[in-house]
Design a protein around this motif. Structure first.
Motif, mmCIF file in Angstrom:
data_model
loop_
_atom_site.group_PDB
_atom_site.id
_atom_site.type_symbol
_atom_site.label_atom_id
_atom_site.label_comp_id
_atom_site.label_asym_id
_atom_site.label_seq_id
_atom_site.Cartn_x
_atom_site.Cartn_y
_atom_site.Cartn_z
ATOM 1 N N PRO A 44 0.817 -1.216 0.000
ATOM 2 C CA PRO A 44 0.000 0.000 0.000
ATOM 3 C C PRO A 44 0.852 1.269 0.000
ATOM 4 C CG PRO A 44 -0.945 -1.598 1.501
ATOM 5 C CD PRO A 44 0.374 -2.168 1.057
ATOM 6 N N GLY A 45 0.466 2.218 -0.856
ATOM 7 C CA GLY A 45 1.223 3.466 -1.007
ATOM 8 C C GLY A 45 2.075 3.483 -2.263
ATOM 9 N N ALA A 46 2.189 2.337 -2.937
ATOM 10 C CA ALA A 46 3.041 2.247 -4.125
ATOM 11 C C ALA A 46 2.388 2.933 -5.330
ATOM 12 C CB ALA A 46 3.334 0.789 -4.462
ATOM 13 N N HIS A 47 3.258 3.376 -6.245
ATOM 14 C CA HIS A 47 2.768 3.943 -7.497
ATOM 15 C C HIS A 47 3.564 3.359 -8.660
ATOM 16 C CE1 HIS A 47 6.173 6.783 -6.680
ATOM 17 N NE2 HIS A 47 6.319 6.690 -7.984
ATOM 18 N N VAL A 48 3.051 3.566 -9.856
ATOM 19 C CA VAL A 48 3.750 3.130 -11.065
ATOM 20 C C VAL A 48 3.847 4.305 -12.026
ATOM 21 C CG1 VAL A 48 3.065 0.702 -10.899
ATOM 22 C CG2 VAL A 48 1.591 2.323 -12.132
ATOM 23 N N ASP A 49 4.781 4.189 -12.963
ATOM 24 C CA ASP A 49 4.899 5.156 -14.055
ATOM 25 C C ASP A 49 4.102 4.652 -15.247
ATOM 26 O OD1 ASP A 49 6.785 6.537 -12.551
ATOM 27 O OD2 ASP A 49 8.508 5.711 -13.630
ATOM 28 N N LEU A 50 3.336 5.530 -15.861
ATOM 29 C CA LEU A 50 2.760 5.252 -17.168
ATOM 30 C C LEU A 50 3.558 6.051 -18.191
ATOM 31 C CD1 LEU A 50 -1.130 5.324 -16.720
ATOM 32 C CD2 LEU A 50 0.477 3.436 -16.365
ATOM 33 N N VAL A 51 4.137 5.345 -19.154
ATOM 34 C CA VAL A 51 4.900 6.000 -20.215
ATOM 35 C C VAL A 51 3.908 6.270 -21.356
ATOM 36 C CG1 VAL A 51 6.887 5.854 -21.748
ATOM 37 C CG2 VAL A 51 6.951 4.722 -19.509
ATOM 38 N N LEU A 52 3.470 7.507 -21.445
ATOM 39 C CA LEU A 52 2.370 7.875 -22.335
ATOM 40 C C LEU A 52 2.829 8.458 -23.665
ATOM 41 C CD1 LEU A 52 0.229 9.460 -19.502
ATOM 42 C CD2 LEU A 52 -0.180 7.250 -20.601
ATOM 43 N N GLY A 53 4.129 8.620 -23.817
ATOM 44 C CA GLY A 53 4.678 9.160 -25.051
ATOM 45 C C GLY A 53 6.109 9.585 -24.826
ATOM 46 N N ASP A 54 6.747 10.083 -25.853
ATOM 47 C CA ASP A 54 8.118 10.578 -25.714
ATOM 48 C C ASP A 54 8.128 11.726 -24.716
ATOM 49 O OD1 ASP A 54 8.911 8.780 -27.626
ATOM 50 O OD2 ASP A 54 8.778 10.201 -29.289
ATOM 51 N N ASP A 55 8.937 11.577 -23.675
ATOM 52 C CA ASP A 55 9.052 12.598 -22.633
ATOM 53 C C ASP A 55 7.725 12.895 -21.950
ATOM 54 O OD1 ASP A 55 11.820 12.995 -23.130
ATOM 55 O OD2 ASP A 55 11.319 14.275 -24.845
ATOM 56 N N LEU A 56 6.804 11.930 -21.955
ATOM 57 C CA LEU A 56 5.529 12.091 -21.258
ATOM 58 C C LEU A 56 5.329 10.882 -20.344
ATOM 59 C CD1 LEU A 56 2.975 13.789 -20.863
ATOM 60 C CD2 LEU A 56 1.929 12.531 -22.755
ATOM 61 N N VAL A 57 5.811 11.015 -19.114
ATOM 62 C CA VAL A 57 5.721 9.950 -18.118
ATOM 63 C C VAL A 57 5.012 10.513 -16.894
ATOM 64 C CG1 VAL A 57 7.004 8.305 -16.695
ATOM 65 C CG2 VAL A 57 7.887 8.960 -18.950
ATOM 66 N N ARG A 58 4.023 9.798 -16.409
ATOM 67 C CA ARG A 58 3.270 10.260 -15.247
ATOM 68 C C ARG A 58 3.155 9.138 -14.213
ATOM 69 N NH1 ARG A 58 4.479 14.172 -17.470
ATOM 70 N NH2 ARG A 58 3.180 15.896 -18.237
ATOM 71 N N GLN A 59 3.066 9.536 -12.942
ATOM 72 C CA GLN A 59 2.989 8.585 -11.845
ATOM 73 C C GLN A 59 1.554 8.535 -11.301
ATOM 74 O OE1 GLN A 59 5.494 11.198 -11.717
ATOM 75 N NE2 GLN A 59 6.633 9.735 -12.968
ATOM 76 N N TYR A 60 1.075 7.305 -11.045
ATOM 77 C CA TYR A 60 -0.260 7.129 -10.494
ATOM 78 C C TYR A 60 -0.235 6.037 -9.430
ATOM 79 C CZ TYR A 60 -1.554 9.846 -14.597
ATOM 80 O OH TYR A 60 -1.640 10.838 -15.545
ATOM 81 N N SER A 61 -0.965 6.264 -8.349
ATOM 82 C CA SER A 61 -0.989 5.321 -7.231
ATOM 83 C C SER A 61 -1.784 4.071 -7.577
ATOM 84 C CB SER A 61 -1.615 5.987 -5.996
ATOM 85 O OG SER A 61 -0.846 7.068 -5.547
ATOM 86 N N LEU A 62 -1.293 2.937 -7.097
ATOM 87 C CA LEU A 62 -2.040 1.697 -7.215
ATOM 88 C C LEU A 62 -3.151 1.693 -6.167
ATOM 89 C CD1 LEU A 62 0.993 -0.708 -7.656
ATOM 90 C CD2 LEU A 62 -0.729 -0.184 -9.391
ATOM 91 N N CYS A 63 -4.364 1.350 -6.585
ATOM 92 C CA CYS A 63 -5.480 1.387 -5.636
ATOM 93 C C CYS A 63 -6.298 0.105 -5.660
ATOM 94 C CB CYS A 63 -6.369 2.603 -5.896
ATOM 95 S SG CYS A 63 -7.143 2.684 -7.526
ATOM 96 N N SER A 64 -5.667 -0.962 -6.087
ATOM 97 C CA SER A 64 -6.314 -2.274 -6.046
ATOM 98 C C SER A 64 -5.850 -3.004 -4.788
ATOM 99 C CB SER A 64 -5.970 -3.062 -7.317
ATOM 100 O OG SER A 64 -4.587 -2.971 -7.621
ATOM 101 N N SER A 65 -5.981 -4.307 -4.762
ATOM 102 C CA SER A 65 -5.533 -5.088 -3.611
ATOM 103 C C SER A 65 -4.139 -5.643 -3.866
ATOM 104 C CB SER A 65 -6.494 -6.249 -3.353
ATOM 105 O OG SER A 65 -5.934 -7.160 -2.420
ATOM 106 N N PRO A 66 -3.185 -5.408 -2.946
ATOM 107 C CA PRO A 66 -1.837 -5.953 -3.147
ATOM 108 C C PRO A 66 -1.831 -7.475 -3.255
ATOM 109 C CG PRO A 66 -1.817 -4.270 -1.439
ATOM 110 C CD PRO A 66 -3.261 -4.561 -1.748
ATOM 111 N N GLY A 67 -2.852 -8.109 -2.702
ATOM 112 C CA GLY A 67 -2.915 -9.562 -2.756
ATOM 113 C C GLY A 67 -3.314 -10.106 -4.110
ATOM 114 N N ASP A 68 -3.837 -9.251 -4.973
ATOM 115 C CA ASP A 68 -4.251 -9.670 -6.314
ATOM 116 C C ASP A 68 -3.178 -9.268 -7.318
ATOM 117 O OD1 ASP A 68 -5.428 -10.286 -8.701
ATOM 118 O OD2 ASP A 68 -7.079 -8.837 -8.523
ATOM 119 N N ARG A 69 -2.356 -10.232 -7.729
ATOM 120 C CA ARG A 69 -1.262 -9.948 -8.652
ATOM 121 C C ARG A 69 -1.654 -10.186 -10.114
ATOM 122 N NH1 ARG A 69 4.098 -12.669 -6.521
ATOM 123 N NH2 ARG A 69 4.830 -11.674 -8.452
ATOM 124 N N SER A 70 -2.932 -10.427 -10.342
ATOM 125 C CA SER A 70 -3.387 -10.634 -11.723
ATOM 126 C C SER A 70 -3.604 -9.314 -12.441
ATOM 127 C CB SER A 70 -4.683 -11.437 -11.733
ATOM 128 O OG SER A 70 -5.748 -10.687 -11.149
#
Length: 322
Positions: A44-70
């Motif tokens: 909980p509290g982790a985020h990921v980068d979405l690479v949306l284009g050249d020089d366009l990278v944004r960070q967004y928090s994960l809001c699902s369940s850490p127990g679900d790795r699917s």
């Protein structure tokens, strides 16, 4: 002989398996691997980068369940002053689309405690969802104060409803602003405060928690603190790269990240504002001038890591594990 192990971060093209609106201007994205294989673990509290284009990278928090790795779920607000990131998500990441994802990364971890006060403003609710689930599962005493412009703008309210009176919803158009004075006036021993949301809210929370016990407050910012991006008084210094065997000069108008990249050193960055933590680097020696919006006072005092996109050196030389 010491062997250095370099752990590479997960990076892959993921498929959008679900995309739907969960509040005004907020879309929930569910991402999975094309072959259905498990995603990396996260907390909980982790985020990921979405690479949306050249020089366009944004960070967004994960809001699902850490127990679900699917799959991973993100909640993303389309902001009126979008610089391209949220606009691209809302217009391009429909069901079946693919997007490059890096991470997960966690600079906002949930520390074990008996009591928590969670404060969310707007889309700041996203990292709180898995935190609340973990705190509740652990039997902790907790409460969420959740504010938004309107009830319709507040995402995941239905998901929070089963928690009952542990949730206080404060739509601004119905109830005004969050009453932080009443909530935070008296320091509470053994209670950790977790806050995420707009800069104004976080600054207000930080100000009111100044008298709380050290380590009580944990913040995650979307944008850099004003004081953290200052450039006045920058001086030139040398940076020694221990693994690369290079000594480089960092001029007053360049960052450590820029100088290392120009020299061909493998460094990874994203926000370049000291907010996301992608460029975090181990400090071997030197007095760091920390200018990020991530590390807390204890972590800055320890001087073990720095964000090389914004932080500098107070002395003439800095040695990094690069």
């Amino acid at each position: 002989m010491t062997t250095t192990t370099i752990v590479r971060e997960f990076e892959a093209d993921l498929v959008v398996t679900d995309s739907h609106v969960v509040a005004d201007d907020v879309v929930a994205l569910t991402l999975a691997t094309p072959d259905g294989s498990a995603l990396p673990p996260w907390t909980p509290g982790a985020h990921v980068d979405l690479v949306l284009g050249d020089d366009l990278v944004r960070q967004y928090s994960l809001c699902s369940s850490p127990g679900d790795r699917s799959a991973w779920r993100l909640g993303i607000l389309r902001t009126p002053d979008s610089r391209g990131g949220s606009k691209a998500v809302h217009s391009d990441l429909h069901n079946g689309a693919t997007v490059r994802v890096r991470g997960p990364r966690n600079h906002f971890p949930l520390v074990a405690a008996g009591r928590y006060l969670f404060i969310a403003g707007g889309i700041g609710i996203t990292p709180m969802l898995p935190m609340i689930a973990e705190a509740d599962a652990a039997g902790a005493d907790w409460h969420l104060l959740y504010g938004g412009r309107t009830r319709a703008s507040m995402a995941f309210v239905d998901e929070l409803a089963p928690y009952g009176d542990r949730i206080t919803l404060v739509p601004q158009d119905e109830s005004g602003m969050l009453d932080l004075d009443a909530t935070l006036r008296e320091p509470r021993e053994g209670t950790l405060v977790y806050a995420c949301g707009p800069t104004g809210l976080l600054d207000a929370v930080e100000q009111r928690c100044a008298t709380w016990p050290s380590g009580s407050l944990h913040l995650e910012r979307f944008t850099a603190k004003e004081a953290a991006v200052q450039s006045a008084g920058n001086t030139e210094f040398e940076v020694m790269l221990q693994r690369s065997g290079l000594t480089l000069t960092v001029p007053s108008d360049k960052s450590v990240f820029e100088v290392c990249k120009a020299a061909g050193v493998s460094v990874v960055g994203s926000c370049l504002e000291g907010v996301c933590g992608t460029c975090e680097t181990e400090v071997v020696d030197g007095d760091v001038d920390h200018r990020d919006s991530i590390l807390n006072d204890e972590e800055r005092e320890a001087n073990e890591y720095m964000m090389i996109c914004v932080s500098r050196c107070r002395s003439a030389r800095l040695t990094l594990d690069l």
